[in-house]
Design an enzyme around this catalytic site. Structure first.
Site, short mmCIF file in Angstrom:
data_model
loop_
_atom_site.label_atom_id
_atom_site.label_comp_id
_atom_site.label_asym_id
_atom_site.label_seq_id
_atom_site.Cartn_x
_atom_site.Cartn_y
_atom_site.Cartn_z
N LYS A 226 0.81 -1.22 0.00
CA LYS A 226 0.00 0.00 0.00
C LYS A 226 0.85 1.27 0.00
O LYS A 226 2.04 1.26 0.27
CB LYS A 226 -1.00 -0.03 1.16
CG LYS A 226 -2.11 -1.04 0.89
CD LYS A 226 -3.27 -0.95 1.85
CE LYS A 226 -4.39 -1.89 1.39
NZ LYS A 226 -5.50 -1.93 2.35
N ARG A 267 -3.19 -10.05 4.95
CA ARG A 267 -3.58 -10.22 3.54
C ARG A 267 -2.46 -9.65 2.67
O ARG A 267 -2.15 -8.46 2.76
CB ARG A 267 -4.89 -9.48 3.28
CG ARG A 267 -5.43 -9.57 1.86
CD ARG A 267 -6.69 -8.74 1.74
NE ARG A 267 -7.31 -8.83 0.42
CZ ARG A 267 -6.97 -8.07 -0.62
NH1 ARG A 267 -6.01 -7.16 -0.50
NH2 ARG A 267 -7.59 -8.21 -1.78
#
Length: 288
Positions: A226, A267
């Site tokens: 991210k 994840r």
């Protein structure tokens, strides 16, 4: 509440791993921020999911709609076409499959062909049928902190106290999900890193995972590749962050920290390094 061993809560209906689980990501999309287009056809997506399991993934999260900032929504028929055959193919190989969707129809059909878990980034807010569908199926459900679709940018990413506000908003959403009939031992919470949050918000949330765990449900941490990791790695505000696929070592570092804090699962796109990281974290726990 969910069963707990030590500090780590387990989810009813799924394997109770003795460490933080690794959720591998299969994006059946042309436009994911990380790997869009690489696994866009059914055969490639199924193979990729099996490869992730071989590398150490405990479960695989299949999604057919990009949730990156600025992405436009795919239509329902196209999402079904992308997702359902991949879920069916992986489940038929014995893989524990999570379906990543905001649509009740996609969740319903994915559960019917073998999905074990529904991961809805909207926490059931995007589709009013989602909670009844999941409740009727008796499936576990991931409730992510969400302030709206990210079309047009980072929506309402303003906080006075990001940890308190995210915890309070997640608590309210969990109560709504419970009222909708989903059992408390089948609820996972996710702070929604990168969703209506800037890099500082994400880092503060990671520094206070104990506050999220205090909600009393298994915790999923989805930090993989991210933007906030890119900002950290860039070092200086004016420097250019490395591209998404060059953030896997940083992702594994977050996985180790999350595992150490007591997260139920992380994840990730690149599994092997994180699988190693969570096993090291478990070994350190065991040495206490």
């Amino acid at each position: 509440m969910s069963k707990q061993t030590g500090r780590r809560r387990h989810l009813a209906g799924l394997t109770a791993w003795d460490r933080c689980a690794v959720m591998g990501v299969v994006n059946v999309t042309p436009d994911s921020f990380s790997d869009g287009g690489r696994f866009f056809d059914t055969t490639a997506a199924i193979k990729h999911g099996l490869d992730l399991v071989a590398e150490g993934a405990d479960l695989v999260d299949v999604g057919g709609e990009s949730t990156r900032p600025g992405a436009t929504r795919v239509d329902e028929d196209e999402e079904l076409r992308r997702v359902v055959p991949v879920v069916r193919g992986l489940a038929s190989e014995g893989v524990t499959v999570s379906v990543d969707t905001m649509r009740a129809s996609v969740a319903e059909q994915a559960l019917a062909v073998g999905a074990a878990l529904v991961n809805d980034v909207s926490g059931g807010l995007a589709d009013p049928r989602m909670i009844p569908v999941v409740a009727d199926a008796g499936a576990p459900f991931v409730v992510m902190h969400w302030r709206g679709l990210l079309e047009g940018g980072n929506v309402r990413g303003t906080y006075t106290d990001v940890v308190t506000e995210v915890v309070d908003e997640l608590h309210a959403r969990v109560e709504a999900v419970l009222d909708g009939g989903i059992a408390p031992d089948r609820i996972v919470v996710d702070p929604g890193l990168g969703f209506s949050k800037d890099a500082e918000h994400d880092l503060v949330l990671l520094a206070h995972l104990d506050r999220l765990l205090a909600l009393g449900h298994p915790l999923l941490v989805a930090a993989s590749r991210k933007r906030f990791l890119g900002r950290v790695l860039a070092g200086r505000p004016e420097a250019t962050p490395p591209p998404a696929r060059e953030r896997d070592a940083a992702t594994a570092a977050v996985s180790a920290l999350a595992a150490h804090a007591g997260a139920w699962a992380v994840r990730v796109h690149q599994v092997r390094a994180t699988a190693d990281a969570v096993r090291v974290a478990r070994a350190v726990e065991g040495a206490r």
